[in-house]
Motif scaffolding. Structure first.
Motif, PDB file in Angstrom:
ATOM      1  N   GLU A 163       0.810  -1.217   0.000  1.00  0.00           N
ATOM      2  CA  GLU A 163       0.000   0.000   0.000  1.00  0.00           C
ATOM      3  C   GLU A 163       0.842   1.266   0.000  1.00  0.00           C
ATOM      4  OE1 GLU A 163      -0.272  -2.478   2.069  1.00  0.00           O
ATOM      5  OE2 GLU A 163      -2.198  -3.425   1.617  1.00  0.00           O
ATOM      6  N   ASP A 164       2.106   1.162   0.445  1.00  0.00           N
ATOM      7  CA  ASP A 164       2.978   2.332   0.522  1.00  0.00           C
ATOM      8  C   ASP A 164       3.954   2.417  -0.640  1.00  0.00           C
ATOM      9  OD1 ASP A 164       1.746   2.945   2.918  1.00  0.00           O
ATOM     10  OD2 ASP A 164       3.256   1.908   4.131  1.00  0.00           O
ATOM     11  N   CYS A 165       3.959   1.415  -1.511  1.00  0.00           N
ATOM     12  CA  CYS A 165       4.899   1.416  -2.639  1.00  0.00           C
ATOM     13  C   CYS A 165       4.449   2.399  -3.724  1.00  0.00           C
ATOM     14  CB  CYS A 165       5.021   0.017  -3.239  1.00  0.00           C
ATOM     15  SG  CYS A 165       5.873  -1.167  -2.185  1.00  0.00           S
ATOM     16  N   GLU A 166       5.410   2.978  -4.390  1.00  0.00           N
ATOM     17  CA  GLU A 166       5.133   3.912  -5.473  1.00  0.00           C
ATOM     18  C   GLU A 166       5.174   3.159  -6.795  1.00  0.00           C
ATOM     19  OE1 GLU A 166       4.101   7.454  -7.199  1.00  0.00           O
ATOM     20  OE2 GLU A 166       4.321   7.049  -5.049  1.00  0.00           O
ATOM     21  N   PRO A 167       4.072   3.164  -7.565  1.00  0.00           N
ATOM     22  CA  PRO A 167       4.063   2.452  -8.841  1.00  0.00           C
ATOM     23  C   PRO A 167       5.201   2.890  -9.760  1.00  0.00           C
ATOM     24  CG  PRO A 167       1.834   3.096  -8.254  1.00  0.00           C
ATOM     25  CD  PRO A 167       2.757   3.743  -7.245  1.00  0.00           C
ATOM     26  N   GLY A 168       5.945   1.916 -10.253  1.00  0.00           N
ATOM     27  CA  GLY A 168       7.039   2.187 -11.179  1.00  0.00           C
ATOM     28  C   GLY A 168       8.318   2.675 -10.541  1.00  0.00           C
ATOM     29  N   GLY A 173      15.531   1.700 -16.511  1.00  0.00           N
ATOM     30  CA  GLY A 173      15.469   2.144 -17.900  1.00  0.00           C
ATOM     31  C   GLY A 173      14.967   1.084 -18.860  1.00  0.00           C
ATOM     32  N   PHE A 174      15.442  -0.153 -18.694  1.00  0.00           N
ATOM     33  CA  PHE A 174      15.064  -1.230 -19.608  1.00  0.00           C
ATOM     34  C   PHE A 174      13.563  -1.520 -19.531  1.00  0.00           C
ATOM     35  CE2 PHE A 174      14.319  -5.806 -20.298  1.00  0.00           C
ATOM     36  CZ  PHE A 174      14.707  -5.898 -21.633  1.00  0.00           C
ATOM     37  N   LEU A 175      13.058  -1.719 -18.298  1.00  0.00           N
ATOM     38  CA  LEU A 175      11.640  -2.011 -18.144  1.00  0.00           C
ATOM     39  C   LEU A 175      10.770  -0.815 -18.515  1.00  0.00           C
ATOM     40  CD1 LEU A 175      11.391  -4.140 -14.873  1.00  0.00           C
ATOM     41  CD2 LEU A 175      11.078  -4.888 -17.228  1.00  0.00           C
ATOM     42  N   LYS A 178      10.270  -1.100 -22.116  1.00  0.00           N
ATOM     43  CA  LYS A 178       9.431  -2.253 -22.432  1.00  0.00           C
ATOM     44  C   LYS A 178       7.979  -2.044 -21.993  1.00  0.00           C
ATOM     45  CE  LYS A 178      12.260  -5.277 -24.309  1.00  0.00           C
ATOM     46  NZ  LYS A 178      11.992  -5.851 -25.671  1.00  0.00           N
ATOM     47  N   ASN A 179       7.780  -1.316 -20.906  1.00  0.00           N
ATOM     48  CA  ASN A 179       6.430  -1.113 -20.379  1.00  0.00           C
ATOM     49  C   ASN A 179       5.682   0.023 -21.061  1.00  0.00           C
ATOM     50  OD1 ASN A 179       6.645  -3.167 -18.480  1.00  0.00           O
ATOM     51  ND2 ASN A 179       7.400  -1.816 -16.872  1.00  0.00           N
ATOM     52  N   THR A 180       6.363   0.727 -21.938  1.00  0.00           N
ATOM     53  CA  THR A 180       5.760   1.885 -22.609  1.00  0.00           C
ATOM     54  C   THR A 180       5.273   1.488 -24.005  1.00  0.00           C
ATOM     55  OG1 THR A 180       7.232   3.390 -21.403  1.00  0.00           O
ATOM     56  CG2 THR A 180       6.159   4.253 -23.377  1.00  0.00           C
ATOM     57  N   GLY A 181       4.109   1.995 -24.368  1.00  0.00           N
ATOM     58  CA  GLY A 181       3.594   1.772 -25.718  1.00  0.00           C
ATOM     59  C   GLY A 181       2.853   0.465 -25.912  1.00  0.00           C
ATOM     60  N   VAL A 233       6.068  -1.973  -8.138  1.00  0.00           N
ATOM     61  CA  VAL A 233       7.302  -1.200  -8.317  1.00  0.00           C
ATOM     62  C   VAL A 233       7.952  -1.418  -9.681  1.00  0.00           C
ATOM     63  CG1 VAL A 233       7.736  -1.181  -5.840  1.00  0.00           C
ATOM     64  CG2 VAL A 233       8.784  -2.962  -7.245  1.00  0.00           C
ATOM     65  N   ARG A 234       7.645  -2.511 -10.359  1.00  0.00           N
ATOM     66  CA  ARG A 234       8.257  -2.760 -11.665  1.00  0.00           C
ATOM     67  C   ARG A 234       7.241  -2.814 -12.801  1.00  0.00           C
ATOM     68  NH1 ARG A 234      13.386  -3.823 -10.119  1.00  0.00           N
ATOM     69  NH2 ARG A 234      13.667  -4.938  -8.155  1.00  0.00           N
ATOM     70  N   CYS A 235       5.944  -2.828 -12.459  1.00  0.00           N
ATOM     71  CA  CYS A 235       4.929  -2.976 -13.504  1.00  0.00           C
ATOM     72  C   CYS A 235       3.850  -1.902 -13.435  1.00  0.00           C
ATOM     73  CB  CYS A 235       4.298  -4.369 -13.389  1.00  0.00           C
ATOM     74  SG  CYS A 235       3.734  -5.051 -14.950  1.00  0.00           S
TER      75      CYS A 235
END
Length: 320
Positions: A163-168, A173-175, A178-181, A233-235
């Motif tokens: 609940e306290d983690c910040e998305p992304g 840089g790599f992810l 990959k997560n964009t578009g 945090v990674r997705c």
């Protein structure tokens, strides 16, 4: 899919599969190789019931996997073999998560598209792990369980509560490239809150769910601890959606793992007959208590406890 009945259906399916896998003779006696329910043995283990209430209350209040409590308890407190403890822990956890799963499905905050990909890795892996638990030397399995507890304890200490983690925040840089578009995922919750975020790159999530599923099948814990925070945090998933999606995936994976343990071993019914009613009560209490307990303080304390228990398990095996 009738989403409001997912939790009940999963629990009932696992119980039915377990019971159908238990042959009964013409006179009603359970055949050899299955369980023998002895009334005296059952009654002498009454103390599992209040312990189950306590453990499930703490698990629901802190948001961690109930199996992290039950499997060490069954192993060290009740004296079950590692494979029996893992199987009983998975079955207890499956019934214990019913309230949470039903709530998340009812709230319409599960990202079913992401869950579908996570299940591709988690379900086969948890089945393989559950089978492996019955063929690995018990001493090695106990060592693996102790090491897993230490690692999971460290994980709870290292990462903030979901609940306290910040998305992304740990995308890199790599992810990030990959997560964009890859389009946008939109979740409309039943209470009117909306979530819109970039659809993540699936392979890392599948790999994490595969690793977490195998660990869960082997030692009954690991999948939600590994997957939930990483989804955030990674997705980039919002915490509320990530937690709900992880619980949904865990419910299906745990059902598969519990069924395998029930089919490949002698279920310890004198244990789960006390623990399952206990988690129903503790789950109700825990959801109320959790509103008043700081999640970061709770998870840090539990991380220390799990690490200590893991060290004790390792020490008892290595010093023999």
């Amino acid at each position: 899919m009738n989403r409001r009945r997912v939790g009940t259906g999963l629990a009932a399916a696992t119980l039915a599969a377990t019971l159908l896998a238990t042959p009964v003779s013409a006179d009603g006696t359970l055949l050899q190789g299955t369980f023998t329910f002895q009334t005296e043995q059952f009654l002498t283990h009454w103390w599992i019931f209040p312990a189950a209430i306590l453990f499930s209350t703490v698990a629901l209040a802190s948001g961690v996997s109930g199996a992290l409590f039950f499997t060490p308890f069954f192993l060290l407190g009740v004296g079950l073999t590692p494979a029996q403890a893992v199987g009983a822990g998975l079955m207890t956890e499956l019934f214990g998560m019913g309230n949470g799963l039903r709530s998340y499905v009812k709230q319409d905050v599960v990202d079913y598209q992401t869950a579908k990909y996570l299940l591709v890795g988690a379900v086969p892996a948890v089945v393989i792990g559950a089978f492996a638990a019955h063929y690995i030397d018990p001493r090695l399995l106990k060592l693996a369980f102790g090491a897993g507890l230490v690692l999971l304890g460290g994980f709870l200490l290292y990462y903030e509560p979901p609940e306290d983690c910040e998305p992304g925040s740990r995308e890199g840089g790599f992810l990030k490239r990959k997560n964009t578009g890859r389009g946008t995922t939109t979740i409309e919750a039943a209470d009117g809150e909306g979530f819109s975020y970039d659809t993540c790159w699936r392979p890392p999530g599948v790999a994490l769910s595969t690793a977490g599923g195998f660990i869960t099948g082997l030692i009954s814990a690991g999948l939600p601890e590994v997957v939930t925070t990483q989804l955030i945090v990674r997705c980039r998933l919002p915490p509320r959606v990530a937690v709900a999606t992880s619980v949904f995936v865990l419910a299906i994976a745990a059902a598969a793992g519990a069924a395998v343990h029930a089919l490949t071993a002698t279920p310890v019914w004198f244990v789960v007959a006390w623990s399952i009613p206990g988690v129903f009560i503790g789950g109700t209490v825990g959801t109320r208590v959790g509103k008043y307990v700081p999640s970061d303080l709770m998870e840090a304390g539990l991380g220390v406890v799990f690490a200590i228990v893991g060290v004790i398990v390792l020490a008892t095996e290595l010093m023999v």
